[in-house]
Motif scaffolding. Structure first.
Motif, PDB file in Angstrom:
ATOM      1  N   ILE A   1       3.473  -0.992  -1.767  1.00 19.32           N
ATOM      2  CA  ILE A   1       3.501  -0.414  -3.102  1.00 19.32           C
ATOM      3  C   ILE A   1       2.530  -0.499  -3.591  1.00 19.32           C
ATOM      4  O   ILE A   1       2.377   0.274  -4.470  1.00 19.32           O
ATOM      5  N   ALA A   2       1.196  -1.008  -3.040  1.00 16.42           N
ATOM      6  CA  ALA A   2       0.155  -1.023  -3.362  1.00 16.42           C
ATOM      7  C   ALA A   2      -0.817   0.343  -2.736  1.00 16.42           C
ATOM      8  O   ALA A   2      -2.323   0.227  -2.596  1.00 16.42           O
ATOM      9  N   ASP A   3      -0.069   0.905  -1.585  1.00 16.07           N
ATOM     10  CA  ASP A   3      -0.114   1.645  -1.257  1.00 16.07           C
ATOM     11  C   ASP A   3      -0.915   3.301  -1.602  1.00 16.07           C
ATOM     12  O   ASP A   3      -0.318   3.374  -2.533  1.00 16.07           O
ATOM     13  N   PRO A   4      -1.653   3.820  -1.653  1.00 16.93           N
ATOM     14  CA  PRO A   4      -2.429   5.407  -1.866  1.00 16.93           C
ATOM     15  C   PRO A   4      -1.383   6.803  -1.832  1.00 16.93           C
ATOM     16  O   PRO A   4      -1.436   7.161  -2.632  1.00 16.93           O
TER      17      PRO A   4
ATOM     18  N   ARG B   1       5.461   5.830   8.504  1.00 18.84           N
ATOM     19  CA  ARG B   1       3.985   7.283   8.014  1.00 18.84           C
ATOM     20  C   ARG B   1       4.119   8.250   8.751  1.00 18.84           C
ATOM     21  O   ARG B   1       4.187   9.663   8.279  1.00 18.84           O
ATOM     22  N   GLU B   2       4.583   8.208   9.573  1.00 23.79           N
ATOM     23  CA  GLU B   2       5.966   9.631  10.158  1.00 23.79           C
ATOM     24  C   GLU B   2       6.968  10.211   9.568  1.00 23.79           C
ATOM     25  O   GLU B   2       6.831  11.084   9.388  1.00 23.79           O
ATOM     26  N   ALA B   3       7.081   9.368   8.972  1.00 24.62           N
ATOM     27  CA  ALA B   3       8.823   9.574   8.186  1.00 24.62           C
ATOM     28  C   ALA B   3       9.071  10.894   6.969  1.00 24.62           C
ATOM     29  O   ALA B   3       9.149  10.170   5.733  1.00 24.62           O
ATOM     30  N   ARG B   4       8.437  11.645   6.995  1.00 27.82           N
ATOM     31  CA  ARG B   4       8.095  12.528   6.195  1.00 27.82           C
ATOM     32  C   ARG B   4       9.232  13.701   5.494  1.00 27.82           C
ATOM     33  O   ARG B   4       8.943  13.785   3.685  1.00 27.82           O
TER      34      ARG B   4
ATOM     35  N   ALA C   1       8.231   3.775  -0.289  1.00 31.53           N
ATOM     36  CA  ALA C   1       9.322   2.814   0.395  1.00 31.53           C
ATOM     37  C   ALA C   1       8.976   1.182  -0.575  1.00 31.53           C
ATOM     38  O   ALA C   1       9.814   0.379  -0.477  1.00 31.53           O
ATOM     39  N   GLY C   2       7.675   1.374  -0.641  1.00 29.91           N
ATOM     40  CA  GLY C   2       7.988  -0.025  -1.276  1.00 29.91           C
ATOM     41  C   GLY C   2       8.605  -0.571  -2.655  1.00 29.91           C
ATOM     42  O   GLY C   2       8.836  -1.151  -2.831  1.00 29.91           O
ATOM     43  N   TRP C   3       8.451   1.060  -3.306  1.00 27.50           N
ATOM     44  CA  TRP C   3       9.405   0.329  -4.625  1.00 27.50           C
ATOM     45  C   TRP C   3      10.747   0.391  -4.297  1.00 27.50           C
ATOM     46  O   TRP C   3      11.824  -0.254  -5.160  1.00 27.50           O
ATOM     47  N   ALA C   4      11.191   0.968  -3.080  1.00 29.28           N
ATOM     48  CA  ALA C   4      12.783   1.416  -2.815  1.00 29.28           C
ATOM     49  C   ALA C   4      13.487   0.028  -2.615  1.00 29.28           C
ATOM     50  O   ALA C   4      13.909  -0.670  -2.663  1.00 29.28           O
TER      51      ALA C   4
ATOM     52  N   MET D   1       4.312   5.777 -14.023  1.00 26.86           N
ATOM     53  CA  MET D   1       5.617   6.983 -13.456  1.00 26.86           C
ATOM     54  C   MET D   1       5.753   7.375 -13.821  1.00 26.86           C
ATOM     55  O   MET D   1       6.097   8.920 -13.813  1.00 26.86           O
ATOM     56  N   LYS D   2       4.886   7.687 -15.197  1.00 25.35           N
ATOM     57  CA  LYS D   2       5.141   9.436 -15.986  1.00 25.35           C
ATOM     58  C   LYS D   2       4.149  10.240 -15.266  1.00 25.35           C
ATOM     59  O   LYS D   2       4.762  11.959 -15.266  1.00 25.35           O
ATOM     60  N   ASP D   3       3.101   9.776 -14.603  1.00 33.44           N
ATOM     61  CA  ASP D   3       2.679  11.096 -13.917  1.00 33.44           C
ATOM     62  C   ASP D   3       2.713  11.101 -12.405  1.00 33.44           C
ATOM     63  O   ASP D   3       1.455  11.871 -11.703  1.00 33.44           O
ATOM     64  N   ALA D   4       3.982  10.521 -11.652  1.00 34.09           N
ATOM     65  CA  ALA D   4       3.845   9.832 -10.094  1.00 34.09           C
ATOM     66  C   ALA D   4       4.212  11.386  -9.921  1.00 34.09           C
ATOM     67  O   ALA D   4       5.251  11.283 -10.380  1.00 34.09           O
ATOM     68  N   PRO D   5       3.638  11.024  -8.424  1.00 36.19           N
ATOM     69  CA  PRO D   5       4.576  12.405  -7.699  1.00 36.19           C
ATOM     70  C   PRO D   5       6.218  12.200  -7.445  1.00 36.19           C
ATOM     71  O   PRO D   5       6.773  11.215  -7.920  1.00 36.19           O
ATOM     72  N   ASP D   6       6.983  13.814  -7.382  1.00 38.50           N
ATOM     73  CA  ASP D   6       8.514  13.605  -7.563  1.00 38.50           C
ATOM     74  C   ASP D   6       9.217  11.940  -6.672  1.00 38.50           C
ATOM     75  O   ASP D   6       9.959  11.734  -6.983  1.00 38.50           O
ATOM     76  N   ARG D   7       8.872  12.076  -5.780  1.00 37.51           N
ATOM     77  CA  ARG D   7       9.744  11.101  -4.366  1.00 37.51           C
ATOM     78  C   ARG D   7       8.826   9.561  -5.270  1.00 37.51           C
ATOM     79  O   ARG D   7       9.627   8.400  -4.784  1.00 37.51           O
ATOM     80  N   LEU D   8       7.550   9.390  -5.865  1.00 33.77           N
ATOM     81  CA  LEU D   8       7.424   8.174  -5.841  1.00 33.77           C
ATOM     82  C   LEU D   8       7.866   7.844  -7.938  1.00 33.77           C
ATOM     83  O   LEU D   8       8.210   6.622  -7.910  1.00 33.77           O
ATOM     84  N   GLN D   9       8.477   8.606  -8.173  1.00 33.86           N
ATOM     85  CA  GLN D   9       8.602   9.106  -9.316  1.00 33.86           C
ATOM     86  C   GLN D   9       9.885   8.327  -9.488  1.00 33.86           C
ATOM     87  O   GLN D   9      10.455   7.029 -10.309  1.00 33.86           O
TER      88      GLN D   9
END
Length: 224
Positions: free
Chosen positions: A117-120, A87-90, A127-130, A156-164
């Motif tokens: 993977i379920a975190d808001p 959470r600190e690693a931005r 990170a969960g997806w990785a 996925m289509k509307d996810a923020p860049d890094r999550l997408q």
């Protein structure tokens, strides 16, 4: 080398500050100016030093944190410590190295995968997806690939860049590794069009999932 202090390491990193390296790194969202090859050379010299790694991480300096991730002992971190660190690693590189070099080797990797993977927070979720992508490739047993594809198709289509990006990698990995799900993975990629127009250097594979899947499957078939 044992006995090295945080102050000495920070001074060495400061001496390696390179404006050109910083400019390149900042284009990718990172905030340090140390050449990663030189940083790895320092890590090779220091070897594993868990206590020093913890102190370097606590400085909050990105270059120091990257070095910490190279000299730490991954299995020495408790679950809550890894969660706090994530959470600190931005910045992207610190985030990526933390997941790749530390969390994946931790006994808490699966527990954290399910939590993250379920975190808001989309950066935490990425990170969960990785971690999920890693499991798709190496330990797919007990994974519900159909459910994963359902989530990717819906979000996925509307996810923020890094999550997408992380979800797209998982989509491609499912298509590459699991022939039974390949057509669906390609179809999802085609319908969503995520990263279809991503600028890809000559000689590199496009991150657009249908192209990525086809190319990796082609290479594997050619090797056989």
């Amino acid at each position: 080398m044992a006995g090295t202090t945080v102050a000495e390491v920070l001074a060495e990193l400061a001496a390696l500050e390179d404006p050109k390296a910083r400019a390149v790194n900042e284009k990718h969202g990172d905030d340090h100016g140390v050449n990663l090859g030189k940083l790895r050379a320092i890590a090779k010299r220091l070897k594993t030093q868990q206590a020093l790694a913890v102190e370097l991480w606590a400085t909050g300096d990105s270059a120091a944190r990257l070095l910490a991730l190279l000299i730490c002992r991954p299995k020495a971190f408790e679950r809550d410590a890894l969660d706090s660190m994530l959470r600190e690693a931005r910045t992207p590189k610190v985030h990526d190295w933390l997941v790749t070099y530390v969390v994946k080797k931790s006994p808490y990797a699966e527990e954290l995968r399910l939590a993250w993977i379920a975190d808001p927070d989309p950066v935490v979720a990425s990170a969960g997806w990785a971690l999920t992508t890693d499991r798709v490739a190496k330990h797919p047993q007990d994974l519900d690939l159909t459910a994963l594809l359902d989530v990717i198709e819906a979000r996925m289509k509307d996810a923020p860049d890094r999550l997408q990006w992380a979800m797209n990698h998982c989509l491609a990995q499912i298509g590459i590794e699991h022939a039974a799900y390949r057509d669906r993975a390609i179809g999802i990629g085609e319908r969503l069009g995520v990263l279809k127009d991503y600028p890809t250097p000559k000689g590199c594979t496009s991150p657009y999932a249908p192209v990525w899947i086809d190319e990796m499957v082609r290479r594997r078939t050619a090797i056989k």
